[in-house]
Design a protein around this motif. Structure first.
Motif, PDB file in Angstrom:
ATOM      1  N   PRO A 119     -44.340  -4.903   1.245  1.00  0.00           N
ATOM      2  CA  PRO A 119     -44.735  -6.187   1.856  1.00  0.00           C
ATOM      3  C   PRO A 119     -45.150  -7.304   0.616  1.00  0.00           C
ATOM      4  CG  PRO A 119     -45.985  -4.603   2.805  1.00  0.00           C
ATOM      5  CD  PRO A 119     -45.125  -3.825   1.905  1.00  0.00           C
ATOM      6  N   GLN A 120     -45.977  -6.437  -0.474  1.00  0.00           N
ATOM      7  CA  GLN A 120     -46.368  -7.206  -1.527  1.00  0.00           C
ATOM      8  C   GLN A 120     -45.263  -7.662  -2.501  1.00  0.00           C
ATOM      9  OE1 GLN A 120     -49.682  -4.841  -2.731  1.00  0.00           O
ATOM     10  NE2 GLN A 120     -50.954  -5.989  -1.187  1.00  0.00           N
ATOM     11  N   VAL A 121     -44.261  -6.933  -2.629  1.00  0.00           N
ATOM     12  CA  VAL A 121     -43.176  -7.248  -3.779  1.00  0.00           C
ATOM     13  C   VAL A 121     -41.834  -6.985  -2.961  1.00  0.00           C
ATOM     14  CG1 VAL A 121     -44.782  -6.957  -5.661  1.00  0.00           C
ATOM     15  CG2 VAL A 121     -43.521  -4.995  -4.760  1.00  0.00           C
ATOM     16  N   PRO A 122     -41.587  -7.755  -2.072  1.00  0.00           N
ATOM     17  CA  PRO A 122     -40.139  -7.529  -1.267  1.00  0.00           C
ATOM     18  C   PRO A 122     -39.145  -7.997  -2.063  1.00  0.00           C
ATOM     19  CG  PRO A 122     -41.470  -9.498  -0.472  1.00  0.00           C
ATOM     20  CD  PRO A 122     -42.360  -8.826  -1.391  1.00  0.00           C
ATOM     21  N   GLU A 127     -38.451  -6.841  -5.104  1.00  0.00           N
ATOM     22  CA  GLU A 127     -38.274  -5.746  -5.992  1.00  0.00           C
ATOM     23  C   GLU A 127     -37.170  -4.536  -5.103  1.00  0.00           C
ATOM     24  OE1 GLU A 127     -41.806  -4.163  -7.684  1.00  0.00           O
ATOM     25  OE2 GLU A 127     -42.146  -5.953  -8.588  1.00  0.00           O
ATOM     26  N   GLY A 128     -36.991  -4.907  -3.852  1.00  0.00           N
ATOM     27  CA  GLY A 128     -35.977  -4.026  -3.326  1.00  0.00           C
ATOM     28  C   GLY A 128     -36.591  -3.016  -2.327  1.00  0.00           C
ATOM     29  N   ASP A 129     -35.833  -1.849  -1.914  1.00  0.00           N
ATOM     30  CA  ASP A 129     -36.307  -0.923  -1.098  1.00  0.00           C
ATOM     31  C   ASP A 129     -37.193   0.108  -2.022  1.00  0.00           C
ATOM     32  OD1 ASP A 129     -35.452  -1.528   1.178  1.00  0.00           O
ATOM     33  OD2 ASP A 129     -33.597  -0.413   1.253  1.00  0.00           O
ATOM     34  N   ARG A 130     -38.279   0.521  -1.193  1.00  0.00           N
ATOM     35  CA  ARG A 130     -39.370   1.825  -1.734  1.00  0.00           C
ATOM     36  C   ARG A 130     -39.235   2.704  -0.517  1.00  0.00           C
ATOM     37  NH1 ARG A 130     -44.209  -1.213  -5.028  1.00  0.00           N
ATOM     38  NH2 ARG A 130     -42.666  -1.967  -6.583  1.00  0.00           N
ATOM     39  N   VAL A 131     -39.927   3.898  -1.036  1.00  0.00           N
ATOM     40  CA  VAL A 131     -40.023   4.945   0.144  1.00  0.00           C
ATOM     41  C   VAL A 131     -41.518   4.736   0.730  1.00  0.00           C
ATOM     42  CG1 VAL A 131     -40.080   7.302   0.582  1.00  0.00           C
ATOM     43  CG2 VAL A 131     -38.528   6.555  -1.103  1.00  0.00           C
ATOM     44  N   HIS A 132     -41.330   4.295   2.012  1.00  0.00           N
ATOM     45  CA  HIS A 132     -42.664   4.166   2.791  1.00  0.00           C
ATOM     46  C   HIS A 132     -42.798   5.481   3.521  1.00  0.00           C
ATOM     47  CE1 HIS A 132     -45.280   1.666   5.947  1.00  0.00           C
ATOM     48  NE2 HIS A 132     -45.923   2.415   4.895  1.00  0.00           N
ATOM     49  N   PHE A 133     -44.043   6.065   3.414  1.00  0.00           N
ATOM     50  CA  PHE A 133     -44.092   7.283   4.310  1.00  0.00           C
ATOM     51  C   PHE A 133     -45.652   7.282   4.786  1.00  0.00           C
ATOM     52  CE2 PHE A 133     -45.518   8.624   0.146  1.00  0.00           C
ATOM     53  CZ  PHE A 133     -46.620   9.488   0.331  1.00  0.00           C
ATOM     54  N   ARG A 134     -45.756   7.994   5.881  1.00  0.00           N
ATOM     55  CA  ARG A 134     -46.802   8.227   6.676  1.00  0.00           C
ATOM     56  C   ARG A 134     -47.205   9.653   6.733  1.00  0.00           C
ATOM     57  NH1 ARG A 134     -48.333   6.504  12.028  1.00  0.00           N
ATOM     58  NH2 ARG A 134     -46.614   7.904  12.702  1.00  0.00           N
ATOM     59  N   PHE A 135     -48.377  10.160   6.505  1.00  0.00           N
ATOM     60  CA  PHE A 135     -48.921  11.289   6.328  1.00  0.00           C
ATOM     61  C   PHE A 135     -50.118  11.841   7.258  1.00  0.00           C
ATOM     62  CE2 PHE A 135     -50.673   9.060   3.068  1.00  0.00           C
ATOM     63  CZ  PHE A 135     -52.064   9.385   2.841  1.00  0.00           C
ATOM     64  N   ARG A 136     -50.234  12.999   7.558  1.00  0.00           N
ATOM     65  CA  ARG A 136     -51.664  13.310   8.201  1.00  0.00           C
ATOM     66  C   ARG A 136     -52.115  14.811   7.663  1.00  0.00           C
ATOM     67  NH1 ARG A 136     -53.304  12.435  13.574  1.00  0.00           N
ATOM     68  NH2 ARG A 136     -54.216  14.303  14.599  1.00  0.00           N
ATOM     69  N   LEU A 144     -43.701   5.378  -2.455  1.00  0.00           N
ATOM     70  CA  LEU A 144     -43.033   5.521  -3.718  1.00  0.00           C
ATOM     71  C   LEU A 144     -42.070   4.843  -4.050  1.00  0.00           C
ATOM     72  CD1 LEU A 144     -42.590   9.648  -2.543  1.00  0.00           C
ATOM     73  CD2 LEU A 144     -44.427   8.691  -4.260  1.00  0.00           C
ATOM     74  N   ASP A 145     -42.224   4.512  -5.420  1.00  0.00           N
ATOM     75  CA  ASP A 145     -41.271   3.598  -6.088  1.00  0.00           C
ATOM     76  C   ASP A 145     -40.356   4.535  -6.854  1.00  0.00           C
ATOM     77  OD1 ASP A 145     -40.058   1.149  -7.207  1.00  0.00           O
ATOM     78  OD2 ASP A 145     -41.508   1.076  -8.498  1.00  0.00           O
ATOM     79  N   VAL A 146     -39.019   4.797  -6.037  1.00  0.00           N
ATOM     80  CA  VAL A 146     -38.090   5.533  -6.693  1.00  0.00           C
ATOM     81  C   VAL A 146     -37.149   4.590  -7.351  1.00  0.00           C
ATOM     82  CG1 VAL A 146     -36.289   7.332  -5.957  1.00  0.00           C
ATOM     83  CG2 VAL A 146     -38.439   7.238  -4.853  1.00  0.00           C
ATOM     84  N   GLU A 147     -36.527   5.231  -8.425  1.00  0.00           N
ATOM     85  CA  GLU A 147     -35.651   4.297  -9.292  1.00  0.00           C
ATOM     86  C   GLU A 147     -34.439   3.985  -8.391  1.00  0.00           C
ATOM     87  OE1 GLU A 147     -33.239   4.094 -13.321  1.00  0.00           O
ATOM     88  OE2 GLU A 147     -34.863   5.689 -13.068  1.00  0.00           O
ATOM     89  N   HIS A 148     -33.785   5.316  -7.585  1.00  0.00           N
ATOM     90  CA  HIS A 148     -32.759   5.174  -6.886  1.00  0.00           C
ATOM     91  C   HIS A 148     -32.877   5.570  -5.454  1.00  0.00           C
ATOM     92  CE1 HIS A 148     -29.916   4.105 -10.173  1.00  0.00           C
ATOM     93  NE2 HIS A 148     -30.565   5.197 -10.715  1.00  0.00           N
ATOM     94  N   PRO A 149     -33.685   4.578  -4.572  1.00  0.00           N
ATOM     95  CA  PRO A 149     -34.098   5.053  -3.386  1.00  0.00           C
ATOM     96  C   PRO A 149     -32.740   5.707  -2.433  1.00  0.00           C
ATOM     97  CG  PRO A 149     -34.223   2.681  -3.353  1.00  0.00           C
ATOM     98  CD  PRO A 149     -33.860   3.287  -4.898  1.00  0.00           C
ATOM     99  N   GLU A 150     -31.820   5.148  -2.550  1.00  0.00           N
ATOM    100  CA  GLU A 150     -30.442   5.493  -1.845  1.00  0.00           C
ATOM    101  C   GLU A 150     -30.330   7.100  -1.666  1.00  0.00           C
ATOM    102  OE1 GLU A 150     -28.963   4.308  -5.722  1.00  0.00           O
ATOM    103  OE2 GLU A 150     -30.442   3.451  -4.366  1.00  0.00           O
ATOM    104  N   HIS A 151     -30.971   7.637  -3.099  1.00  0.00           N
ATOM    105  CA  HIS A 151     -30.755   9.139  -3.051  1.00  0.00           C
ATOM    106  C   HIS A 151     -31.774   9.906  -2.283  1.00  0.00           C
ATOM    107  CE1 HIS A 151     -28.516   8.384  -7.085  1.00  0.00           C
ATOM    108  NE2 HIS A 151     -27.773   7.920  -6.073  1.00  0.00           N
ATOM    109  N   VAL A 152     -32.559   9.276  -1.702  1.00  0.00           N
ATOM    110  CA  VAL A 152     -33.842   9.989  -1.209  1.00  0.00           C
ATOM    111  C   VAL A 152     -33.217  10.643   0.365  1.00  0.00           C
ATOM    112  CG1 VAL A 152     -36.102   9.929   0.085  1.00  0.00           C
ATOM    113  CG2 VAL A 152     -35.547   8.624  -2.058  1.00  0.00           C
ATOM    114  N   ALA A 153     -33.505  11.839   0.381  1.00  0.00           N
ATOM    115  CA  ALA A 153     -33.159  12.798   1.616  1.00  0.00           C
ATOM    116  C   ALA A 153     -34.320  12.710   2.461  1.00  0.00           C
ATOM    117  CB  ALA A 153     -32.247  14.038   1.120  1.00  0.00           C
ATOM    118  N   GLU A 154     -35.365  13.297   2.095  1.00  0.00           N
ATOM    119  CA  GLU A 154     -36.662  13.491   2.473  1.00  0.00           C
ATOM    120  C   GLU A 154     -38.034  13.548   1.664  1.00  0.00           C
ATOM    121  OE1 GLU A 154     -36.787  17.426   4.218  1.00  0.00           O
ATOM    122  OE2 GLU A 154     -35.723  18.302   2.865  1.00  0.00           O
ATOM    123  N   VAL A 155     -39.251  13.408   2.344  1.00  0.00           N
ATOM    124  CA  VAL A 155     -40.290  13.379   1.746  1.00  0.00           C
ATOM    125  C   VAL A 155     -41.049  14.818   1.882  1.00  0.00           C
ATOM    126  CG1 VAL A 155     -42.587  12.207   1.460  1.00  0.00           C
ATOM    127  CG2 VAL A 155     -40.523  10.870   1.581  1.00  0.00           C
TER     128      VAL A 155
END
Length: 176
Positions: free
Chosen positions: A67-70, A72-81, A128-139
Motif C-alpha cells: 500500500p505504501q508503494v503500489p 512498484e508492483g506485486d510483493r508477497v504479503h504474508f500473515r504469520f502466527r 517480501l520484495d521478491v524480484e519475480h513474485p510470479e515464481h512464488v509457490a509458497e511461504v
C-alpha cells in the motif's frame, strides 16, 4: 631450585592468565546447528534441536502491491502466527518465499515480539520484495530460533564465546 617467592609469583601469574582468557589452553569451540526442515507450520527449536514449546505458522499469503508503494508492483504479503510464545521466549525464525522446487527466492527474519503484547492475537504480517513474485509457490518458515545468532564466537571472545550457534539464515538460491 627456585625460591618460594618466584614460585608463588609464577603460580599467581598462571592463574590470572587462565582466568582472563589469555591462556592458550582455554577450551573454546564453535559449532553450527543443522538447519531444520522448512514448513508452513514448524515447532521452533533451539541450537541443540530441543523444542521451545512454540509453534510458528504461515497463516496465509498472497501477491499484491504494497500500500505504501503500489507503483512498484506485486510483493508477497504474508500473515504469520506464533503459538506458545511469551515476551520472555521471543523466538526469531526465518520466513522464505520459495518456488515450486522449494528454492528460496527471498528470506527475512520474523520475530514473535512483532505479534506479542496487550490486545494482540499473536498474528502478524510482513512483506517480501521478491524480484519475480510470479515464481512464488509458497511461504515457508525455518524452525531454528535465530534469536542468539549474534552470539560471541571463539574468534571474537575466546573466554565467553563458543558453543552451538544457529545455522546461517537461508538466502536466495538455497534449497529448502
Amino acid at each position: 631450585m627456585l625460591p618460594a617467592r618466584v614460585l608463588a609469583a609464577a603460580t599467581s601469574l598462571l592463574v590470572i592468565l587462565a582466568l582472563s582468557g589469555c591462556s592458550s589452553l582455554w577450551p573454546c569451540t564453535d559449532t553450527t546447528a543443522e538447519r531444520g526442515e522448512a514448513g508452513v507450520r514448524v515447532q521452533v527449536v533451539d541450537t541443540d534441536g530441543q523444542r521451545l514449546g512454540v509453534t510458528a505458522q504461515v497463516v496465509d499469503w498472497r501477491l499484491e502491491p504494497h500500500p505504501q508503494v503500489p507503483a512498484e508492483g506485486d510483493r508477497v504479503h504474508f500473515r504469520f502466527r506464533f503459538d506458545g510464545a511469551d515476551e520472555r521466549s521471543g523466538p526469531v525464525v526465518d520466513a522464505c518465499a520459495v518456488d515450486e522446487e522449494r528454492m528460496a527466492l527471498m528470506c527475512q527474519a520474523i520475530h514473535s515480539s512483532q505479534v506479542l503484547g496487550p490486545g494482540r492475537d499473536l498474528t502478524g504480517d510482513s512483506w517480501l520484495d521478491v524480484e519475480h513474485p510470479e515464481h512464488v509457490a509458497e511461504v515457508l518458515l525455518i524452525p531454528n530460533d535465530q534469536s542468539y545468532a549474534g552470539g560471541a564466537t571463539c574468534e571474537t571472545d575466546i573466554k565467553d564465546g563458543g558453543g552451538t550457534h544457529p545455522p546461517e539464515s537461508p538466502g536466495a538460491g538455497d534449497q529448502l
